[in-house]
Motif scaffolding. Structure first.
Motif, PDB file in Angstrom:
ATOM      1  N   ALA A 271      42.281  37.204  45.199  1.00  0.00           N
ATOM      2  CA  ALA A 271      41.118  37.163  44.307  1.00  0.00           C
ATOM      3  C   ALA A 271      41.567  37.700  42.959  1.00  0.00           C
ATOM      4  CB  ALA A 271      39.984  37.991  44.881  1.00  0.00           C
ATOM      5  N   ILE A 272      41.708  36.799  41.985  1.00  0.00           N
ATOM      6  CA  ILE A 272      42.347  37.114  40.703  1.00  0.00           C
ATOM      7  C   ILE A 272      41.304  37.338  39.622  1.00  0.00           C
ATOM      8  CG2 ILE A 272      43.862  36.196  38.900  1.00  0.00           C
ATOM      9  CD1 ILE A 272      45.180  34.491  41.156  1.00  0.00           C
ATOM     10  N   SER A 273      41.487  38.423  38.884  1.00  0.00           N
ATOM     11  CA  SER A 273      40.666  38.678  37.707  1.00  0.00           C
ATOM     12  C   SER A 273      41.569  39.196  36.596  1.00  0.00           C
ATOM     13  CB  SER A 273      39.570  39.707  38.015  1.00  0.00           C
ATOM     14  OG  SER A 273      40.146  40.902  38.532  1.00  0.00           O
ATOM     15  N   GLY A 274      41.163  38.976  35.358  1.00  0.00           N
ATOM     16  CA  GLY A 274      41.945  39.477  34.235  1.00  0.00           C
ATOM     17  C   GLY A 274      43.367  38.947  34.238  1.00  0.00           C
ATOM     18  N   TYR A 275      44.315  39.845  33.981  1.00  0.00           N
ATOM     19  CA  TYR A 275      45.718  39.448  33.924  1.00  0.00           C
ATOM     20  C   TYR A 275      46.343  39.413  35.315  1.00  0.00           C
ATOM     21  CZ  TYR A 275      45.963  39.481  28.861  1.00  0.00           C
ATOM     22  OH  TYR A 275      45.795  39.177  27.542  1.00  0.00           O
TER      23      TYR A 275
END
Length: 255
Positions: free
Chosen positions: A96-100
């Motif tokens: 689960a990817i957020s931001g950088y």
């Protein structure tokens, strides 16, 4: 709240990197904690799916270069400098990817089976600027996921790609609104967990173990795992459920 936070929701394990002061970069201590977390997940029969993510709106900036000397000790290590990227994880993992999500952070995401990104996420191998090599699977996994040409473009230029571009080239599977990637990961994990586990796990291993093998060998691997599934009795149980009326008329869960 430590450098790694672990939460269990039923059969789903959420592993979160929590080093906001360094944009969730992974140091030597953190890498060992990540390795232990995935080893425990691997061995826990009650945990079926793992989600890896980062706290405070950032996935990970990769390796903590302040700890580069200690991290370099694991370059030839069994599980890789980030702690788990060379580990054989026998159950599904969702990122689960957020931001950088950059450098070794991207390599960690590539080790997952499914990647979900917030719409404002930025993804790339920024370590290209500093001469830091890809040593956690990036050169091997990325071309399998997006193809050699696109992989070389990202690896050689170190460019950042947006979540939408990442989805268009197959690097991420889903793009969500800001802050919703973990919710989507939980939704998908719960759906996967609702299916017969034996079949899903054996099909996953057949795919992974058959990669880059000659077709005849891959088909043999698939058949061997298929036979294990059939011998477990799960197929007969599923057939009886279908005969009883479950799942007819093309009714399926939608994501």
């Amino acid at each position: 709240m430590g450098e790694i936070n672990i939460k269990k929701h039923g059969h789903i394990t959420i592993i979160s990197i929590n080093r906001y002061n360094v944009r969730n970069a992974v140091g030597y201590k953190t890498s060992k904690m990540l390795g232990n977390a995935f080893l425990d997940f691997n061995m826990d029969a009650e945990q079926h799916i793992a989600i890896i993510t980062g706290e405070n709106g950032i996935f990970s900036a990769g390796a903590d270069l302040n700890d580069a000397k200690a991290m370099s000790q694991e370059v030839l290590g069994e599980n890789g400098p980030m702690g788990f990227t060379r580990m054989k994880i026998v159950k599904p993992v969702i990122a689960a990817i957020s931001g950088y999500c950059v450098a070794g952070g991207l390599e960690m995401a590539l080790a997952a089976d499914i990647r979900i990104a917030d719409s404002d996420s930025m993804i790339g191998f920024l370590e290209r600027r500093f001469g830091v090599p890809l040593i956690d699977g990036g050169t091997q996994r990325l071309p399998l996921i997006i193809g050699i040409g696109r992989a070389l473009d990202m690896i050689l230029t170190g460019k950042l790609v947006s979540a939408d571009e990442a989805k268009s080239i197959g690097l991420v599977n889903y793009v969500t609104e800001h802050g919703k990637s973990l919710d989507k990961a939980m939704e998908i994990a719960k759906l996967m967990d609702s299916y017969p586990a034996v079949t899903m796990l054996n099909d996953r291993l057949a795919l992974l173990e058959g990669l880059s093998r000659p077709l005849c060998e891959g088909l043999r691997i698939e058949a061997e795992y298929g036979k294990k599934t059939i011998d477990s009795g799960i197929v007969e149980d599923g057939a009886q459920k279908f005969i009883a009326g479950n799942g007819r008329h093309g009714k399926i869960d939608k994501l």
